[in-house]
Design an enzyme around this catalytic site. Structure first.
Site, PDB file in Angstrom:
ATOM      1  CB  SER A  48      43.846  35.015  39.686  1.00  0.00           C
ATOM      2  OG  SER A  48      44.454  35.912  38.777  1.00  0.00           O
ATOM      3  CG  ASP A 338      40.228  42.759  40.450  1.00  0.00           C
ATOM      4  OD1 ASP A 338      40.803  42.758  39.340  1.00  0.00           O
ATOM      5  OD2 ASP A 338      40.272  41.798  41.238  1.00  0.00           O
ATOM      6  CG  HIS A 341      41.519  39.429  38.325  1.00  0.00           C
ATOM      7  ND1 HIS A 341      41.809  39.908  39.581  1.00  0.00           N
ATOM      8  CD2 HIS A 341      42.417  38.445  38.080  1.00  0.00           C
ATOM      9  CE1 HIS A 341      42.839  39.227  40.083  1.00  0.00           C
ATOM     10  NE2 HIS A 341      43.236  38.348  39.190  1.00  0.00           N
TER      11      HIS A 341
END
Ligand code: NAG
Ligand code: NAG
Length: 364
Positions: A48, A338, A341
């Site tokens: 990600s 979050d 991340h």
């Protein structure tokens, strides 16, 4: 509660979730204010941290193509980046003078120009262990190589055999992985930890990473940067799950990350001996990010122990969504967007560090 359990418990929420529409950016917009490119293209692989929207095309929970993701992006729209704004590959493509944003290979509207200046094959939730991508329904690293092979064919049809070979040899390649293998698999379920002690699991991951790198070299890559594992025990979700009452850093996870990082450096030395025309660089972010988290004010931040989205304790991917009741009022104060991340601002600080310290080895 383990992260995976939480993940599936909240999956019902998905049904009612609205998906934002990623808006495409014109080539002119994407190429402004750039110096002469240092390399012709940037190709990115991994999880990600580099996914600019590939997961939007998958049946996976690990998506971020809905608000509040993307709320500080150039278009203020979600794109599938796991961030409030741009991610490291965008900043790096820009610093290399290539373009302002690195698109996802699976995005539906890529021009020839987009292709020959580089794309990302990365997929949120993936790892070097095939079980990691299987649990996340993400694109396995081996499949990312298959996608790269198809990409090479497209580049050949645009530039011809010789032009494509030259482009692929001159381009910069970046790989990021290992965090999900440790945080979401090894330390969250018995699937691997019942069979491997941490040292042998690290070797298993490195064996897989090493095969990936060597296949990339076989396919024509000559300038490869590999991001090591960050202090994964200090991300908000791991503090919540394994940091005890005080939500300290999960020190066991950090120890294993450091063992991985030091063995990665050695493994790259071994690969280099066999491929003398290839530049391989370990982009070691562990100590720098650890210092950012421990001393946020030194870097212009105030909060490093919770994320900006929601309570900041556990929300990531679909747990951070349009129904999330609160998003912090000033995201500039936060290192984490979050629970897993970093924010755009934290990524920018981190990329400045790796660019300054490592890229002259990689692209000179
Ligand atoms: C390395 O590159 C040089 C110059 O391009 C070439 O002559 C040589 O054969 C290459 N060596 C290997 C091991 O690929
Ligand atoms: C947001 O936080 C940053 C960093 O602490 C600060 O410089 C800025 O003034 C804040 N903005 C507002 C509107 O409070």
């Amino acid at each position: 509660m383990k992260l995976l359990t939480a993940t599936f418990a909240f999956s019902l929420l998905l049904c009612t979730m609205q998906h934002g529409i990623a808006r495409t950016i014109s080539h002119e917009q994407n190429a402004k204010h750039l110096n002469k490119p240092v390399v012709p293209a940037l190709l990115a692989f991994g999880d990600s941290i580099f996914d600019s929207g590939n997961n939007n095309q998958l049946q996976t929970m690990l998506r971020s193509d809905f608000l509040p993701y993307g709320e500080d992006f150039i278009t203020h729209r979600p794109t599938g980046r796991f961030c409030n704004g741009r991610i490291p590959t965008d900043f790096i493509a820009s610093k290399l003078g290539i373009k302002e944003l690195l698109p996802a290979y699976l995005s539906t509207s890529l021009s020839n120009e987009d292709l020959i200046t580089g794309v990302s094959f990365a997929s949120g939730g993936t790892g070097f262990d095939p079980i990691t991508s299987q649990l996340a329904a993400a694109i396995p690293m081996t499949e990312q190589l298959e996608m790269f092979k198809k990409y090479r064919e497209k580049v050949k049809s645009i530039l011809g055999e010789r032009g494509a070979k030259e482009l692929l040899a001159q381009s910069a390649y970046l790989i990021v992985g290992g965090s999900n293998d440790l945080a979401s698999l090894y330390f969250s379920s018995p699937l691997r930890s019942s069979r491997y002690d941490s040292s042998s699991y690290v070797d298993f991951l490195l064996h897989s990473a090493s095969s990936f790198i060597q296949e990339l070299i076989q396919l024509g890559a000559r300038k490869i940067g590999i991001v090591g594992i960050p202090p994964i025990g200090c991300v908000p979700s791991q503090r919540t799950l394994q940091g005890g009452f005080a939500r300290g850093c999960a020190s066991i996870q950090n120890e294993v990350a450091q063992i991985y990082n030091s063995r990665l450096t050695k493994e790259l030395e071994e690969i280099k001996k066999r491929h003398q025309n290839t530049t391989l660089v370990h982009l070691d972010i562990y100590a720098f990010l650890f210092d950012m988290i421990e001393h946020p004010t030194k870097y212009g931040f105030e909060v490093s122990y919770i994320g900006c989205c929601g309570t900041g304790l556990l929300e990531a991917a679909f747990l951070c969504n349009p129904m999330t009741l609160t998003v912090c009022t000033n995201v500039s104060r936060y290192i984490f967007w979050d629970s897993f991340h970093p924010t755009e601002k934290a990524y920018s600080v981190l990329v400045n560090y790796i660019y300054k310290n490592y890229f002259h080895h990689l692209v000179s």
